[in-house]
Design an enzyme around this catalytic site. Structure first.
Site, PDB file in Angstrom:
ATOM      1  CE  LYS A 133      14.149  15.772  -2.999  1.00 30.76           C
ATOM      2  NZ  LYS A 133      15.038  16.588  -2.448  1.00 30.76           N
ATOM      3  CE1 TYR A 183      -3.438  -7.709  15.727  1.00 31.48           C
ATOM      4  CE2 TYR A 183      -3.095  -6.084  14.208  1.00 31.48           C
ATOM      5  CZ  TYR A 183      -3.079  -7.172  14.705  1.00 31.48           C
ATOM      6  OH  TYR A 183      -3.318  -8.037  13.669  1.00 31.48           O
TER       7      TYR A 183
END
Ligand code: PLP
Length: 351
Positions: free
Chosen positions: A35, A247
């Site tokens: 899957k 950042y």
């Protein structure tokens, strides 16, 4: 060759892992759960390789995934659809000869009315996620048997914690359910369930993550890495003690150091929670991530790998050094999430 990040998928290792898992339960058949695009690694290529190696049973979540797997494996293997049918998807079951896993009364009614394809029955034995309650056997046992299921199954909630009391409780509950379907193959074990002992094997096991190098097997079981995720260095530069990186200035250099910026970020599936804790391997040397992961870029400390630190060199973020579950643990997650998160921009290679 592209300078975008690349995921080299080792199909031969996936096949080797499938054989290893099959060896743990020699009396049971071993399926492959493919899957979510084979946990991000490519359902077509992975399914075709496993079918060529002798795998005869595949599990997907959706019929659309089943259609892709059917093309890859040919007519013979069984393809089970875990999430079951809906009226809008019945045509896909017919067109691709898919076997529905029936999880609810509504799905059973839909299938009984409209399909003459084989089905599986999924019972919930404690996971409380999907499946019929065991009590359905008392109220509608004969009707369920009349569906002539080709498989009865359940799913373990705590298989990755071998000592958890849930395992034995679910084994007991499922054994009673399986006994109510004489002659019908039964299936309980996912990857971690394959390590719990042969009682858990029944007639079919359903490993997924272990095929792809994940889960934490016991020491006696050798699972190979299935993917090497690499990205290129874009620039190499020194920073002085006291300077910050990235950042939010979340990393401060304790001494003078050499950094490299690599073309990989959260758009490629490197979770932001990998900031300041993931490790990249350059030439076999661990290089910790410094500062925050950004969309397309990540910065690593290459002070201990100065000779190899050159633009264009590739850094390994998953692979033989960067082990999937270790790397996942650093970022406070699991191998499942790292693999299925590998971005669409990352080129998959099948050497
Ligand atoms: C995903 C899934 C599996 C495979 O689980 P792994 O932990 O990846 O081995 C097996 N059975 C069901 C019902 C699943 O949803």
């Amino acid at each position: 060759m592209s300078s975008e990040p690349r995921a080299t998928v080792h199909l031969s290792h996936i096949v080797a892992n499938w054989r290893t898992l099959a060896g743990l339960n020699p009396k049971a058949d071993t399926a492959a759960v493919v899957k979510a695009n084979a946990y991000g690694l490519g359902a077509e290529r992975v399914s075709a390789a496993l079918a060529a190696a002798g795998c005869e049973t595949f599990f997907v979540a959706y019929p659309e995934e089943g259609a892709i797997v059917r093309k890859a494996v040919g007519a013979k293997p069984a393809i089970f659809v875990l999430n079951g049918p809906a009226s809008s998807t019945m045509h896909l079951f017919h067109a691709n000869a898919l076997t529905a896993v029936l999880n609810s009364d509504a799905q059973i009614r839909l299938w009984a009315d409209a399909a003459n394809l084989p089905c599986a029955l999924h019972f919930d034995t404690g996971m409380n996620r999907l499946g019929l309650p065991a009590s359905a056997l008392e109220t509608e046992g004969d009707a369920l048997r009349a569906l002539k299921p080709v498989l009865v199954m359940s799913h373990l909630a705590c298989a990755d914690t071998p000592d958890h009391a849930m395992n034995a409780a679910q084994l007991g509950a499922f054994s009673e359910i399986a006994a109510a379907f004489p002659g019908v193959p039964a299936s309980l074990a996912n990857s971690a369930g394959c390590y719990l002992g042969r009682d858990y094997g029944f007639q079919l096991t359903r490993p997924g993550i272990a095929l792809y190098g994940g889960s934490t097997p016991p020491a006696r079981v050798q699972i190979e890495h299935a993917v090497t995720l690499e990205a290129e260095i874009l620039s190499v530069f020194p920073v002085k003690a006291g300077e910050t990186v990235g950042y939010g200035a979340t990393f401060t250099a304790k001494q003078d150091m050499l950094l490299a910026t690599v073309g990989l970020g959260y758009a490629d599936g490197i979770l932001r929670s990998a900031s300041n804790c993931f490790i990249g391997w350059l030439d076999g040397t661990p290089c910790p991530v410094t500062g925050r992961v950004t969309m397309d870029l990540i910065t690593i400390d290459v002070s201990k790998a100065q000779r190899a630190a050159k633009a264009g060199r590739r850094v390994e973020f998953l692979g033989p050094h960067a082990k999937l579950e270790d790397q996942a643990a650093r970022a406070n997650t699991l191998g499942y999430e790292l693999l299925t998160g590998i971005g669409t921009r990352v080129e998959r290679l099948y050497p």
